[in-house]
Design an enzyme around this catalytic site. Structure first.
Site, PDB file in Angstrom:
ATOM      1  CB  CYS A  28      -0.971   0.028   1.187  1.00  0.00           C
ATOM      2  SG  CYS A  28      -0.296  -0.564   2.729  1.00  0.00           S
ATOM      3  N   GLY A  54       0.505  -0.111  -4.931  1.00  0.00           N
ATOM      4  CA  GLY A  54      -0.734  -0.853  -4.751  1.00  0.00           C
ATOM      5  C   GLY A  54      -1.657  -0.637  -5.925  1.00  0.00           C
ATOM      6  CG  ASN A 133       2.971   1.555   3.606  1.00  0.00           C
ATOM      7  OD1 ASN A 133       2.860   0.375   3.310  1.00  0.00           O
ATOM      8  ND2 ASN A 133       4.026   2.274   3.272  1.00  0.00           N
ATOM      9  N   GLY A 134       1.934  -0.809   5.962  1.00  0.00           N
ATOM     10  CA  GLY A 134       2.724  -1.671   6.833  1.00  0.00           C
ATOM     11  C   GLY A 134       1.940  -2.907   7.222  1.00  0.00           C
ATOM     12  CE1 TYR A 274      10.219  -4.382  -8.648  1.00  0.00           C
ATOM     13  CE2 TYR A 274       8.957  -4.869  -6.665  1.00  0.00           C
ATOM     14  CZ  TYR A 274       9.053  -4.825  -8.039  1.00  0.00           C
ATOM     15  OH  TYR A 274       8.005  -5.207  -8.817  1.00  0.00           O
TER      16      TYR A 274
END
Length: 497
Positions: A28, A54, A133-134, A274
């Site tokens: 996300c 996402g 996020n996580g 990445y």
């Protein structure tokens, strides 16, 4: 000699743009603004810039004094769902937050729209919307405790635990409720939240996932990456520090708090490799320049005689450029990516799914024929994509194929917000480098060392084994935050050496 295993079986799912399950996926991205007229338009642009984090679904929540909180949640790309025409009049206000996500498994359907963030809760002191996020590593235990105490969950998202913990807090203000809640949470979290007047940003105590602060005129912006600031013309101010909470309002400006015990930073090193866009800035460093330096380090550690250095598009491109510059081997686009494939444009039959990589990539036959080719990619997860690309290069007439990988072997799953296969499906967890080379079927295969990766991201002396500067658990098996739920399910941590 031990018999090498056959290719891991891929899960059955509709074909999409996710590399047949052979890439690690960030799950996300988050974005929020306060003090900007028509906030929803800015949020939609920010989410568009974060689409790489996402691609399954997105959501936006705004607040306007005359209309209250309004929201929109959709499956698919931001560009298809959140146009200016679709936002006009439906998401008014000068404060808003948004979220883009990947689903981790299964097909999309109406029953899953409840999982699309931002999540919302109404408390005695007002409403709050929250985007996360996580990954919360003790979410199962928290969920069980909360349900036993009467909480009714509306989604399967671990992020909903934060809303319920806030609801049970005895604190009066929403920021104080959030502090209470997040002190109970373990794992990785970069949170962007909003009340009627305040934009809130928080990072976990070790700062695994990114979160940055920007300004646009009189307004403020929070985002997962700096590229999302660029798209709306906002100025990058700084990164939110690990363990920091910022509370921002148009009236009072920014206030910073430290609600957690101090801990050493362990930012995710794979963001450099990445996850992040190459035009973003991390830790004061250009992601593109870092990836090119990874290629330089890789060329020093793993030289080879060859005619061409070719990236596996698009994530391998900066590292391939660095490898070419350091080695003196010419850089060439030996593989061309179909930029217009999008998602499922024809019926995803088994035959189409088996075409896999060929729908996305095609070999430049005239360029590689008869050549010794160095292919540079960002990672090897299951290895299936690497094997298919090798076959395509050989079919095109290449004399030799040498793989160079811009990250160490991925041998451990991530529990901090990355969709990772279970450990038994990770090629590096069951094979040595030599065995992986034989299984993929290339002339040589080399990964950058963990020390080499650390040097590339700016740590001149490499990795400090006593106190690693980054979270590198997917390579080392050393988890900065114990994955409590997974340990309870039987996951075995790496034994101390």
């Amino acid at each position: 000699m031990r018999k090498l295993p056959s290719a891991p079986t891929l899960p059955a799912h509709p074909f999409d743009a996710r590399d047949d399950g052979d890439k690690l996926k960030e799950e996300c991205g988050v974005f929020g603004v306060v003090g900007l007229t028509d906030a929803a338009n800015f949020v939609a642009l920010g989410l568009h810039a974060l689409q790489h984090r996402g691609q399954e679904a997105g959501g936006i929540v705004t607040y306007h004094p005359d209309h209250g909180f309004t929201s929109a949640r959709r499956f698919g790309y931001v560009r298809d769902n959140f146009t200016k025409a679709s936002l006009m009049g439906t998401l008014p206000g000068s404060i808003g937050i948004g979220h883009v996500r990947y689903s981790t498994a299964g097909s999309k359907g109406a029953s899953e729209i409840r999982d699309i963030q931002p999540l919302f809760g109404e408390f005695s002191d007002g409403g709050v919307a929250l985007a996360h996020n996580g990954n919360i590593t003790n979410a199962d235990a928290l969920r069980k405790e909360l349900i036993e105490r009467g909480s009714i969950f509306q989604s399967s998202s671990d992020s909903e635990c934060i809303i319920h913990l806030m609801a049970r807090s005895l604190q009066r203000s929403i920021p104080e409720r959030m502090k209470d809640a997040l002190r109970r949470v373990e794992g990785a979290f970069s949170v962007v939240a909003m009340t009627r007047t305040k934009l809130i940003g928080v990072r976990d105590p070790v700062g695994v996932r990114p979160l940055v602060l920007g300004r646009s005129g009189e307004g403020w912006v929070l985002a997962s990456e700096t590229c999302a600031l660029d798209i709306i013309g906002a100025t990058f101010i700084r990164e939110i520090e690990p363990g920091e909470m910022v509370v921002i309002s148009a009236k009072d400006g920014l206030k910073s708090f430290r609600p957690f015990d101090s801990r050493a930073s362990r930012f995710c090193i794979f963001e450099h490799v990445y996850f992040s866009r190459p035009d973003s800035i991390l830790g004061g460093r250009s992601v593109y320049e870092t990836r090119a330096q990874i290629g330089v380090e890789l060329a020093r550690e793993a030289p080879v005689e060859a005619d061409l250095v070719c990236p596996v598009p698009d994530s391998g491109t900066p590292a391939a450029i660095g490898y070419s510059q350091e080695s003196g081997i010419p850089y060439a686009m030996g593989i061309i990516r179909n930029q217009y494939m999008g998602r499922t444009f024809i019926e995803p039959t088994e035959q189409i799914r088996n075409m896999g990589v060929r729908l996305k990539l095609n070999v430049n036959r005239a360029l590689v024929k008869g050549k010794r080719v160095v292919l540079v990619d960002d990672s090897v997860v299951r290895g299936t994509t690497s094997r298919k690309i090798k076959e395509m290069i050989i079919e095109a007439g290449a004399a030799e194929v040498h793989f160079r990988i811009a990250s160490p072997p991925t041998a451990w799953p991530c529990f901090y917000g990355v969709d990772t296969p279970e450990r038994s499906k990770l090629l590096a967890a069951t094979m040595s480098e030599q065995e992986m080379r034989d299984w993929i079927g290339v002339d040589s295969l080399r990964f950058i060392s963990l020390d080499g990766l650390y040097r590339a991201v700016g740590e001149a002396t490499g990795r400090n084994p006593e106190a690693p500067q980054y979270c590198d658990a997917c390579f080392s098996g050393e988890y900065p935050v114990a994955p409590s739920d997974m340990i309870d399910k039987g996951f075995a941590l790496k034994a101390a050496e």
